[in-house]
Design a protein around this motif. Sequence first.
Motif, PDB file in Angstrom:
ATOM      1  N   VAL A 153      14.285   8.146   3.866  1.00 26.33           N
ATOM      2  CA  VAL A 153      13.689   7.332   4.983  1.00 26.33           C
ATOM      3  C   VAL A 153      13.506   8.142   6.068  1.00 26.33           C
ATOM      4  CG1 VAL A 153      13.948   5.262   6.561  1.00 26.33           C
ATOM      5  CG2 VAL A 153      14.909   5.375   3.936  1.00 26.33           C
ATOM      6  N   LEU A 154      12.108   7.890   6.558  1.00 20.29           N
ATOM      7  CA  LEU A 154      11.973   9.034   8.018  1.00 20.29           C
ATOM      8  C   LEU A 154      12.041   8.207   9.262  1.00 20.29           C
ATOM      9  CD1 LEU A 154       8.647  10.418   6.358  1.00 20.29           C
ATOM     10  CD2 LEU A 154      11.246  10.925   5.906  1.00 20.29           C
ATOM     11  N   ARG A 155      12.169   9.197  10.288  1.00 16.37           N
ATOM     12  CA  ARG A 155      12.513   8.523  11.453  1.00 16.37           C
ATOM     13  C   ARG A 155      11.358   7.471  12.162  1.00 16.37           C
ATOM     14  NH1 ARG A 155      17.347   9.145  13.426  1.00 16.37           N
ATOM     15  NH2 ARG A 155      18.422  10.941  12.731  1.00 16.37           N
ATOM     16  N   ASN A 156      10.028   7.823  11.406  1.00 13.13           N
ATOM     17  CA  ASN A 156       8.822   7.184  12.122  1.00 13.13           C
ATOM     18  C   ASN A 156       8.734   5.808  11.108  1.00 13.13           C
ATOM     19  OD1 ASN A 156       8.054   8.218   9.522  1.00 13.13           O
ATOM     20  ND2 ASN A 156       6.011   8.789  10.329  1.00 13.13           N
ATOM     21  N   GLU A 191       9.624   7.458   1.818  1.00  9.19           N
ATOM     22  CA  GLU A 191       9.088   8.191   0.660  1.00  9.19           C
ATOM     23  C   GLU A 191       9.857   7.326  -0.448  1.00  9.19           C
ATOM     24  OE1 GLU A 191       8.796  12.882  -1.040  1.00  9.19           O
ATOM     25  OE2 GLU A 191      10.301  12.313   0.699  1.00  9.19           O
ATOM     26  N   VAL A 192       8.866   7.236  -1.443  1.00  9.57           N
ATOM     27  CA  VAL A 192       9.314   6.586  -2.659  1.00  9.57           C
ATOM     28  C   VAL A 192       8.732   7.059  -3.806  1.00  9.57           C
ATOM     29  CG1 VAL A 192       9.744   4.428  -1.265  1.00  9.57           C
ATOM     30  CG2 VAL A 192       7.256   4.852  -2.601  1.00  9.57           C
ATOM     31  N   GLU A 193       9.261   6.693  -4.914  1.00  5.67           N
ATOM     32  CA  GLU A 193       8.727   6.888  -6.167  1.00  5.67           C
ATOM     33  C   GLU A 193       8.409   5.570  -6.790  1.00  5.67           C
ATOM     34  OE1 GLU A 193      11.031   8.726  -9.513  1.00  5.67           O
ATOM     35  OE2 GLU A 193      12.972   8.310  -8.533  1.00  5.67           O
ATOM     36  N   GLY A 237       4.189   7.116  -9.841  1.00  5.40           N
ATOM     37  CA  GLY A 237       3.466   8.058  -8.931  1.00  5.40           C
ATOM     38  C   GLY A 237       4.707   8.138  -7.713  1.00  5.40           C
ATOM     39  N   GLU A 238       4.180   8.658  -6.668  1.00  6.84           N
ATOM     40  CA  GLU A 238       5.038   8.877  -5.573  1.00  6.84           C
ATOM     41  C   GLU A 238       4.067   8.775  -4.239  1.00  6.84           C
ATOM     42  OE1 GLU A 238       6.770  12.812  -5.740  1.00  6.84           O
ATOM     43  OE2 GLU A 238       8.144  12.460  -7.133  1.00  6.84           O
ATOM     44  N   GLY A 239       4.643   8.492  -3.302  1.00  9.01           N
ATOM     45  CA  GLY A 239       4.059   8.474  -1.882  1.00  9.01           C
ATOM     46  C   GLY A 239       4.884   7.920  -0.865  1.00  9.01           C
ATOM     47  N   PHE A 240       4.228   7.256   0.193  1.00  5.81           N
ATOM     48  CA  PHE A 240       5.027   6.741   1.380  1.00  5.81           C
ATOM     49  C   PHE A 240       4.592   5.212   1.676  1.00  5.81           C
ATOM     50  CE2 PHE A 240       4.687  11.328   1.413  1.00  5.81           C
ATOM     51  CZ  PHE A 240       5.884  11.688   1.887  1.00  5.81           C
ATOM     52  N   VAL A 241       5.604   4.657   1.932  1.00  6.79           N
ATOM     53  CA  VAL A 241       5.350   3.128   2.310  1.00  6.79           C
ATOM     54  C   VAL A 241       5.914   2.816   3.507  1.00  6.79           C
ATOM     55  CG1 VAL A 241       6.007   0.731   1.663  1.00  6.79           C
ATOM     56  CG2 VAL A 241       5.222   2.410  -0.308  1.00  6.79           C
ATOM     57  N   HIS A 242       5.570   1.872   4.413  1.00 11.08           N
ATOM     58  CA  HIS A 242       5.992   1.699   5.538  1.00 11.08           C
ATOM     59  C   HIS A 242       7.337   0.657   5.444  1.00 11.08           C
ATOM     60  CE1 HIS A 242       6.588   0.360   9.871  1.00 11.08           C
ATOM     61  NE2 HIS A 242       5.958   1.437  10.069  1.00 11.08           N
ATOM     62  N   LEU A 243       8.471   0.896   6.056  1.00 10.51           N
ATOM     63  CA  LEU A 243       9.602   0.298   6.157  1.00 10.51           C
ATOM     64  C   LEU A 243       9.325  -1.008   6.196  1.00 10.51           C
ATOM     65  CD1 LEU A 243      12.562   0.624   6.207  1.00 10.51           C
ATOM     66  CD2 LEU A 243      12.597   0.558   8.708  1.00 10.51           C
ATOM     67  N   ASN A 244       8.577  -1.721   7.099  1.00 11.41           N
ATOM     68  CA  ASN A 244       8.302  -3.216   6.967  1.00 11.41           C
ATOM     69  C   ASN A 244       8.073  -3.764   5.610  1.00 11.41           C
ATOM     70  OD1 ASN A 244       8.479  -2.681   9.571  1.00 11.41           O
ATOM     71  ND2 ASN A 244       6.653  -3.759  10.354  1.00 11.41           N
ATOM     72  N   PHE A 245       7.324  -3.186   4.840  1.00 14.05           N
ATOM     73  CA  PHE A 245       7.131  -3.771   3.407  1.00 14.05           C
ATOM     74  C   PHE A 245       8.261  -3.805   2.676  1.00 14.05           C
ATOM     75  CE2 PHE A 245       2.888  -2.284   4.430  1.00 14.05           C
ATOM     76  CZ  PHE A 245       1.993  -3.262   4.215  1.00 14.05           C
ATOM     77  N   PRO A 249       0.923  -1.293   0.033  1.00 11.09           N
ATOM     78  CA  PRO A 249      -0.018  -0.035  -0.167  1.00 11.09           C
ATOM     79  C   PRO A 249       0.891   1.245   0.088  1.00 11.09           C
ATOM     80  CG  PRO A 249       0.120  -0.949   2.189  1.00 11.09           C
ATOM     81  CD  PRO A 249       0.874  -2.059   1.192  1.00 11.09           C
ATOM     82  N   VAL A 250       0.363   2.124  -0.697  1.00  9.07           N
ATOM     83  CA  VAL A 250       1.065   3.512  -0.849  1.00  9.07           C
ATOM     84  C   VAL A 250       0.324   4.621  -0.290  1.00  9.07           C
ATOM     85  CG1 VAL A 250       2.258   5.245  -2.370  1.00  9.07           C
ATOM     86  CG2 VAL A 250       2.432   2.835  -2.992  1.00  9.07           C
ATOM     87  N   PHE A 251       0.666   5.295   0.644  1.00 10.76           N
ATOM     88  CA  PHE A 251      -0.181   6.391   1.522  1.00 10.76           C
ATOM     89  C   PHE A 251       0.513   7.753   0.855  1.00 10.76           C
ATOM     90  CE2 PHE A 251      -1.055   2.965   3.943  1.00 10.76           C
ATOM     91  CZ  PHE A 251      -2.247   2.890   4.356  1.00 10.76           C
TER      92      PHE A 251
END
Length: 316
Positions: A79-82, A86-88, A97-105, A41-43
């Motif tokens: 890569v953010l501290r939370n 942030e990716v493309e 596109g661009e968005g935010f993916v959790h590190l765990n994925f 998922p991308v947020f």
Amino acid sequence: MKKITTAGFCILSACVFLCVQCFGEIKRGDIFIVKKGCYVPVFTSWDVNLIYEIGSEGTNCYRLDTVLWSDTAIRVINVLRNKNVEVEFFLSDRVRGEGFVHLNFFDRAMVHADEETWENTLNKKLAPLPLEKIRKIFQRCVDERVPYCYGANNFKKIDLRGMYEFTAGNTPSALNRPYELRGFDSSGLLHFVSNGILPHCTHGLDRMDQVIFIFDTKKKHSLEEKRMVLGMMQDSDYVVIRQQKNRFRTSKANSVLISFNGGFLEFRNHNDGLVYTRKKNALERLNFLLEEGLKKGGNLVVIRWHSELLGEEMNY
């Protein structure tokens, strides 16, 4: 509805979310590929505390942009501290596109790739699923009553435990259930069965070239004309409003009616969920959409996009 590409994001506040050069083994510029059978998922938000809405037939988390599937290429921007990244992303030259993916994925759903893989992805040509398989997917949606989920395009539930904290923005006691990332939104089903040829965005869906009929909503259309159009539609064709307004000034998403068994299939919203209009009621639903198009100041376009129905190889 939803868009597969996200044009821009707010600038991160350095005092709240400090970007770092790397987090563990992941660093800026790294390239990954989504593994077979996995979904990511991308947020549109770097936050991990997200608000969602509950409906009787689904959920809305308006920060969910899309769900990436196998062979999508991802490049790390920051890569953010939370633990958000942030990716493309690129599935092909048409889906980016661009968005935010959790590190765990990155651990559970991706593998490292190289620059050559990235370039190959940019030049990859997509092919839709065969019509026979698409019909089975449509029937599965009806049989299983697959839920509506804003921004989603996946059958399998995506486990978000330990990564995000979801808070219900409207919580009727009878419907107080957790957010579930599973299902489709109004354009998600077409995006899924087309394998990315059709965009995850109603604005993009109304701009496809293979228009087979246009209803001018300012004119009166005869009953015979409407029946003629319904009679010529085949499974996977769709009807959508082509609005004249700027996409960013559109307050509500458009309905997307997908032709199936002479009727229509649509993922309407989180309260109505999946709606299957049978052949005998198709005219009534078409008339409703004509009225909606008139109110929104747009025409109705009927689009045929699948190569098997067009009788030609599409240059994708």
